[in-house]
Design a protein around this motif. Structure first.
Motif, mmCIF file in Angstrom:
data_model
loop_
_atom_site.group_PDB
_atom_site.id
_atom_site.type_symbol
_atom_site.label_atom_id
_atom_site.label_comp_id
_atom_site.label_asym_id
_atom_site.label_seq_id
_atom_site.Cartn_x
_atom_site.Cartn_y
_atom_site.Cartn_z
ATOM 1 N N ARG A 208 0.831 -1.213 0.000
ATOM 2 C CA ARG A 208 0.000 0.000 0.000
ATOM 3 C C ARG A 208 0.858 1.253 0.000
ATOM 4 O O ARG A 208 0.462 2.300 -0.514
ATOM 5 C CB ARG A 208 -0.928 0.002 1.220
ATOM 6 N N HIS A 209 2.047 1.169 0.602
ATOM 7 C CA HIS A 209 2.959 2.314 0.657
ATOM 8 C C HIS A 209 4.204 2.106 -0.200
ATOM 9 O O HIS A 209 5.143 2.902 -0.122
ATOM 10 C CB HIS A 209 3.380 2.572 2.108
ATOM 11 N N LEU A 210 4.217 1.029 -0.983
ATOM 12 C CA LEU A 210 5.402 0.659 -1.766
ATOM 13 C C LEU A 210 6.641 0.573 -0.869
ATOM 14 O O LEU A 210 7.741 0.984 -1.245
ATOM 15 C CB LEU A 210 5.625 1.650 -2.907
ATOM 16 N N THR A 211 6.446 0.018 0.315
ATOM 17 C CA THR A 211 7.546 -0.150 1.265
ATOM 18 C C THR A 211 8.318 -1.425 0.940
ATOM 19 O O THR A 211 7.728 -2.509 0.836
ATOM 20 C CB THR A 211 7.004 -0.242 2.700
ATOM 21 N N PRO A 212 9.649 -1.345 0.786
ATOM 22 C CA PRO A 212 10.430 -2.561 0.548
ATOM 23 C C PRO A 212 10.412 -3.459 1.782
ATOM 24 O O PRO A 212 10.336 -2.969 2.914
ATOM 25 C CB PRO A 212 11.842 -2.033 0.263
ATOM 26 N N VAL A 213 10.461 -4.761 1.563
ATOM 27 C CA VAL A 213 10.318 -5.704 2.671
ATOM 28 C C VAL A 213 11.347 -6.822 2.583
ATOM 29 O O VAL A 213 11.860 -7.159 1.516
ATOM 30 C CB VAL A 213 8.914 -6.352 2.694
ATOM 31 N N THR A 214 11.623 -7.391 3.747
ATOM 32 C CA THR A 214 12.256 -8.703 3.849
ATOM 33 C C THR A 214 11.297 -9.576 4.640
ATOM 34 O O THR A 214 10.806 -9.170 5.698
ATOM 35 C CB THR A 214 13.613 -8.635 4.573
ATOM 36 N N LEU A 215 11.023 -10.754 4.128
ATOM 37 C CA LEU A 215 10.148 -11.712 4.797
ATOM 38 C C LEU A 215 10.950 -12.971 5.111
ATOM 39 O O LEU A 215 11.407 -13.655 4.189
ATOM 40 C CB LEU A 215 8.947 -12.066 3.920
ATOM 41 N N GLU A 216 11.149 -13.237 6.382
ATOM 42 C CA GLU A 216 11.801 -14.474 6.818
ATOM 43 C C GLU A 216 10.698 -15.416 7.267
ATOM 44 O O GLU A 216 10.116 -15.233 8.337
ATOM 45 C CB GLU A 216 12.789 -14.191 7.958
ATOM 46 N N LEU A 217 10.409 -16.414 6.461
ATOM 47 C CA LEU A 217 9.250 -17.258 6.713
ATOM 48 C C LEU A 217 9.698 -18.653 7.155
ATOM 49 O O LEU A 217 10.438 -18.784 8.107
ATOM 50 C CB LEU A 217 8.355 -17.272 5.470
ATOM 51 N N GLY A 218 9.280 -19.702 6.506
ATOM 52 C CA GLY A 218 9.656 -21.021 6.994
ATOM 53 C C GLY A 218 9.325 -22.095 5.979
ATOM 54 O O GLY A 218 9.581 -21.939 4.791
#
Length: 477
Positions: free
Chosen positions: A220-230
């Motif tokens: 929604r804010h075009l925020t860059p992300v890192t997703l550490e999932l599993g």
């Protein structure tokens, strides 16, 4: 009772009181960041040293909190949460001066005279959302990247480990100004309100389904992300493996934190010619580690809450050849081995996150590779083998966040290796320099001289200018 979960719809709604609180918090940090103070290298180093001091001084409180939430022993708390974070801080302090220098890169011939470089600059205000299974290490691991890169940081520890969340808030509020670093406690409603705000970077560690919702909120804010999932991280045990050492390393990697580790070996793919031997060695190792009655061992943790206890217990079915015992009141589930598991069995349909070892036999390593490749890409892949060809075949024929040969979990402890997933197991990575770079914007800077201006790039264009451009592009790089 099912725990509350974040929903995409709730992120769209408004709660004026919470919204005002979160808006002000983020605005205060953005105002502080815009002073430029956090960009200074000496300030960053000072904050890293201050964080180290805070952790050392709050060590006993943190250990007590981890004991209350997960029944972690003092040794396990120090080795996997507190001590390893202190060691990482030392690594950041030792290397940060080198990392911030940026990178000089070549300048193409026809851009000369000039020079080019890549600068590492902080994003601004970052949100780090931590998990409950390693509620200290997996919150502050990313925070070290944010601090070293020169950002301001909002920390959101998991509500499922409330004692550790409270201990973290007490520590941070004692040592840091909220305009620079602040901890937000609470559950779904607080996280939901935070996700409505515009952050400059967002780092989330947790489950895949919640990760998808976090990703939508960031978009929604075009925020860059890192997703550490599993996901379900497999371990292949080849017939050439040293079974004595393999059994110990598998048991250690599986039962540390009672299996509640995102990179724990989730299931074993074992050559049928050695399967029975490995099972016997695993049984012996479990008794050696935790005694005849593991429920009395001071070194075995507990399931985080009743919801997860019921979920994990419900996965124990089939050919149980060891363990299978549990105590709901104590949230205890004993180390369990299930033999002759099939890929469509219940225990193979979700990440276990508990002390259960499902074992699937294979006759040819291609069978094991096929089972892995029919599933979402795992966060980790383990191969136990003394056969170089077998190891190479597995690595070249599969995809995973990381690979560990003849060991479990240890790769995440190296600051020289990036840690992260691929596909359903995550987006992006961190650890050491990779963590610094994750929280840094790589800014391209080219500087040119006023001398030797090339007239052919300016209109009006002619055939001669076009021929020059064609000539130049052939020799540009």
């Amino acid at each position: 009772m099912e725990p509350e979960v974040i929903s995409p719809e709730s992120i769209q709604s408004e709660d004026s009181q919470e919204k005002s609180k979160m808006q002000q918090l983020v605005q205060n940090q953005r105002t502080h960041f815009n002073t430029g103070k956090t960009k200074d290298l000496e300030f960053r180093l000072k904050m890293l040293r201050l964080l180290k001091t805070a952790i050392v001084n709050h060590k006993e409180n943190l250990e007590a909190a981890l004991k209350a939430d997960l029944n972690k022993s003092e040794t396990e708390s120090y080795a996997t949460e507190i001590g390893v974070t202190i060691a990482e801080i030392r690594h950041y302090i030792s290397n940060l001066r080198t990392w911030v220098r940026g990178q000089k890169v070549p300048t193409p011939l026809f851009f000369l005279p000039g020079k080019s470089e890549i600068r590492y600059e902080p994003y601004g205000v970052c949100l780090v959302i931590g998990p409950w299974n390693y509620p200290f290490k997996n919150l502050f691991g990313p925070v070290l990247g944010s601090v070293s890169a020169g950002n301001c940081t909002v920390l959101k520890p998991s509500e499922n480990s409330p004692h550790t969340a409270a201990a973290i808030k007490n520590m941070v509020s004692e040592y840091f100004d909220p305009e620079y670093m602040v901890v937000i406690e609470g559950g779904v409603s607080e996280t939901t309100e935070l996700l409505k705000e515009r952050f400059d970077y967002l780092f989330f560690t947790g489950g895949t389904e919640i990760g998808k919702i976090i990703y939508q909120a960031a978009a929604r804010h075009l925020t860059p992300v890192t997703l550490e999932l599993g996901g379900k991280s497999p371990a292949i045990i080849h017939k050439s493996a040293n079974l004595e050492v393999t059994a110990k390393r598998l048991a250690w990697g599986k039962f540390i934190n009672l299996g509640q580790t995102c990179i724990a070996p989730d299931y074993l793919l074992v050559d049928n010619s050695i399967k029975d031997q490995l099972i016997e060695k695993l049984k012996k190792v479990i008794v050696d580690f935790y005694g005849e009655d593991p429920s009395t061992s001071p070194d075995l943790g507990r399931i985080i809450n009743k919801h997860h206890f019921d979920r994990v217990k419900g996965l124990i079915e089939g050919d149980v050849v060891f363990g299978g015992d549990s105590n709901e009141e104590d949230r205890y589930i004993g180390p369990t081995i299930i033999n002759n598991v099939k890929p469509d069995d219940k225990v193979m349909q979700e990440e276990i996150f508990g002390p259960i070892i499902p074992i699937i036999g294979y006759d040819d390593i291609e069978e094991a590779i096929d089972i892995i490749n029919k599933r979402p890409k795992p966060l980790a892949l383990y191969v136990f083998s003394n056969n170089h060809g077998a190891r190479k075949k597995v690595i070249n024929s599969t995809s995973s966040g990381g690979v560990c040969i003849n060991e479990t979990i240890m790769h995440v402890g190296s600051p020289y290796l990036p840690f992260g997933g691929v596909g359903n197991s995550g987006i992006g990575a961190y650890n050491g320099r990779t963590g610094f770079e994750t929280f840094s914007h790589r800014r391209s800077v080219m500087t040119r001289s006023f001398m030797f201006d090339v007239p052919q790039k300016y209109p009006p264009f002619t055939e001669g200018k076009l021929n020059f451009i064609k000539f130049a592009l052939k020799r540009l790089f």
